[in-house]
Design an enzyme around this catalytic site. Structure first.
Site, short mmCIF file in Angstrom:
data_model
loop_
_atom_site.label_atom_id
_atom_site.label_comp_id
_atom_site.label_asym_id
_atom_site.label_seq_id
_atom_site.Cartn_x
_atom_site.Cartn_y
_atom_site.Cartn_z
CG ASN A 8 45.63 6.87 68.01
OD1 ASN A 8 45.98 7.06 66.85
ND2 ASN A 8 46.13 7.55 69.02
CB CYS A 9 43.04 7.72 63.02
SG CYS A 9 42.06 8.64 61.82
#
Length: 106
Positions: A8-9
């Site tokens: 999710n970066c």
């Protein structure tokens, strides 16, 4: 080629989009092999720790004094992302230099 980061970066997502042949290894779920982390630390030193992260800001002064490899083992999200491993080459972060070295146009 492996990209060690977080699924999710945003920066890791950009790297994955530019390097579709790479495999993403989520450091929270799977961790980073000790030998890879040790090699990365020997190459990048203290740059391997992301001291601007919310995880870092949440640590006590005593925790921050922990040796970097032990700190990263306990808190994998503290690693600057992405860590890209391509054979015997390693790249840290997704800046112009890394993109150029990997033949990716920004």
């Amino acid at each position: 080629m492996r990209i060690y980061g977080l699924k999710n970066c945003d920066t890791c997502r950009k790297a994955m989009k530019a390097l579709p042949q790479a495999e993403l290894v989520d450091v929270r779920a799977e961790g980073v092999p000790d030998e890879v982390m040790a090699e990365a630390h020997s190459r990048f030193g203290d740059k391997l720790l992301n001291t601007r992260s919310t995880t870092w800001r949440g640590l006590s002064e005593d925790e921050r004094a922990t040796p970097p490899l032990a700190l990263l083992a306990a808190h994998p999200a503290l690693m600057k992302r992405p860590l890209i491993v391509d054979g015997d080459q390693m790249y840290l972060g997704w800046d112009k230099a890394t993109q150029g070295a990997l033949g990716v146009s920004a």
